[in-house]
Each structure stands twice: as structure tokens, then as C-alpha cells.
Scaffold this active site. Structure first.
Site, short mmCIF file in Angstrom:
data_model
loop_
_atom_site.label_atom_id
_atom_site.label_comp_id
_atom_site.label_asym_id
_atom_site.label_seq_id
_atom_site.Cartn_x
_atom_site.Cartn_y
_atom_site.Cartn_z
CB SER A 144 -0.88 0.01 1.27
OG SER A 144 -1.53 1.24 1.46
CE1 TYR A 157 -4.46 -1.87 4.98
CE2 TYR A 157 -3.41 0.25 4.60
CZ TYR A 157 -4.05 -0.88 4.12
OH TYR A 157 -4.25 -1.00 2.77
#
Length: 256
Positions: A144, A157
Site C-alpha cells: 500500500s 495497517y
């Protein structure tokens, strides 16, 4: 489209929607046989239906990637049905507990890492063992933009996605000589149904996000899936151990 993946077969996790679905569809359009995996049976089977309606080949296997035995079963079933594992897109991940770390429930930290990081580890572990038996393959992990730079209120995350970037590099060094390539994509803001709803509800925030992207355009799930398809093909045969941002230039730096 040229059938870049004709004769190849593999799997995609979290393929019931968003980037995972787009990836599975792109791989199938390129001629691959795709094992669609998701924790949701309904969503996963819908992806299979879309692929088959467009002339592709796909099967569904339910899998919770936080359970290693289920991941092993997914890899084994893919090999059993298709004969081999040429590629895998490890896409599953969650973002639980979006608060400052001092206010975070430790259970949210554990849950995020268990699915996003441990799930990727379990997947790679069993995928490389299957690929070695047939001369190699290509593994794509979903990192990401949050795996390249920090993101406030998303500590677990961000930590898990940074870890996936490092894991990708390490595995590339371990298995490159055995014919296995492993890379990661780093999606930025991507126009999925969730983002579409957010854009409708908060148009000014959406406009501000677009203005922060050098290209001025948000990536689509199809953009992400097409890069996965490329990395799984022989066109990318000398790309190994890298993380590719697909974000319109967002992580290149900040616009003034």
C-alpha cells in the site's frame, strides 16, 4: 488482449471485490485459470460468475487467510484442480481500529496484523513450496502507499504494509535462483465502491484528495489489476523484489 498468461494458473485472495476482483478478472482475460478466494462465498462466487460470463476460467475456494491451515488448503486445491501454481496475488488485508495508537484496542492491532501480515506470510510460505515443484512462478503481494510512508490513525495497517514490503525483498533474495519472482504493488487511493460513496457524501474532501495526486486522477481497481497481470507475465521476467506504487505519483512527493 494478448493472452499473456495462456496456459498458466494461479490464485487471488480477497478476490470478492475491489482490487482483488479486478486482479482476478484481468488475469483471466489474459488467459489464466484463476482460483478465486475470499472469506465471503457470495462475493467470491460473483467474481467467478463475471469471469465465466466473459469467457474466462475460474473456480472458487473459501479461505480465511488468518488461518494457516485454510491457506494451505487453498494452495493445495489450486494445484489439485489446475495442475500447478504459476502465480499468486496475496491481496487480503484489513484495517481495524482507525484511531491514535494510544487509544487503540490491542485486539484491533492483533486482528489487523493477523490478517494482513500473517495472512501474507502464510500465503507466501505455501505458495513457494508449490512453485518449487514446477520450476517457479510469480507472487504479487498487496502492500500500500501506507507501506511506503506513514499514515496517521492507521498504525497497525501501516506497520503491516511496511512489513510486507520488507518481506517481499527478503523472499526475492531467498528464492530468486529457484525461478520464483516476488513483487508488491502499493495502491494509493483507488476508486472502489467505498470511495465512490465517500466522494458522493464528502465531495470537498474527495476534491482535495484528487488535488494531492500529481496526475490529478485517482487509480481504479482495474489499474491495480492490470499491473498484477503484467507482473505475473513473462514480460516482467526480470522484475523481482520491488514494490510498485500505483498512485498517480502521490508517493513521489508532495505538491505545493
Amino acid at each position: 488482449m494478448t493472452k499473456l498468461l495462456q496456459g498458466k494458473s494461479g490464485l487471488v485472495t480477497a478476490a470478492g471485490a475491489g482490487i482483488g476482483r479486478a486482479s482476478a478478472i484481468s488475469l483471466a482475460k489474459a488467459g489464466a485459470k484463476v482460483m478465486v478466494s475470499d472469506i465471503s462465498v457470495r462475493s467470491g462466487q460473483e467474481t467467478v460468475k463475471i469471469i465465466k460470463e466473459n469467457g474466462g476460467q475460474a473456480q472458487f475456494f473459501k479461505c480465511d487467510v488468518s488461518d494457516e491451515e485454510q491457506v494451505k488448503a487453498l494452495v493445495d486445491e489450486t494445484v489439485s484442480i489446475f495442475g500447478k501454481l504459476d502465480f499468486a496475488h496475496n491481496n487480503a488485508g484489513i484495517n481495524a481500529g482507525q484511531v491514535k495508537i494510544g487509544e487503540m484496542d490491542s485486539k484491533d492491532w492483533d486482528k489487523t496484523l493477523k490478517v494482513t501480515l500473517y495472512g501474507t506470510f502464510y500465503s507466501i510460505k505455501h505458495e513457494v513450496n508449490a512453485m518449487i515443484k514446477t520450476g517457479g512462478g510469480s507472487i504479487i503481494n498487496s502492500a500500500s502507499a501506507a507501506g511506503i510512508e506513514g499514515s496517521p490513525n492507521m498504525a497497525p495497517y501501516t506497520a503491516s504494509k511496511h512489513a510486507i514490503v520488507g518481506l517481499t525483498k527478503s523472499v526475492a533474495l531467498e528464492y530468486g535462483k529457484q525461478g520464483i519472482r516476488i513483487n508488491s504493488i502499493a495502491p494509493g487511493a483507488t476508486f472502489t465502491p467505498a470511495i465512490e460513496r465517500w466522494a458522493e457524501d464528502h465531495p470537498e474532501q474527495y476534491k482535495g484528495t484528487l488535488e494531492s495526486i500529481p496526475s490529478g486522477e485517482m487509480a481504479t481497481a482495474e489499474d491495480q489489476g492490470n499491473v498484477v497481470m503484467f507482473l505475473c507475465s513473462d514480460l516482467a521476467k526480470n522484475i523481482n523484489g520491488v514494490t510498485i506504487p500505483i498512485d498517480g505519483g502521490y508517493t513521489a512527493g508532495k505538491l505545493e
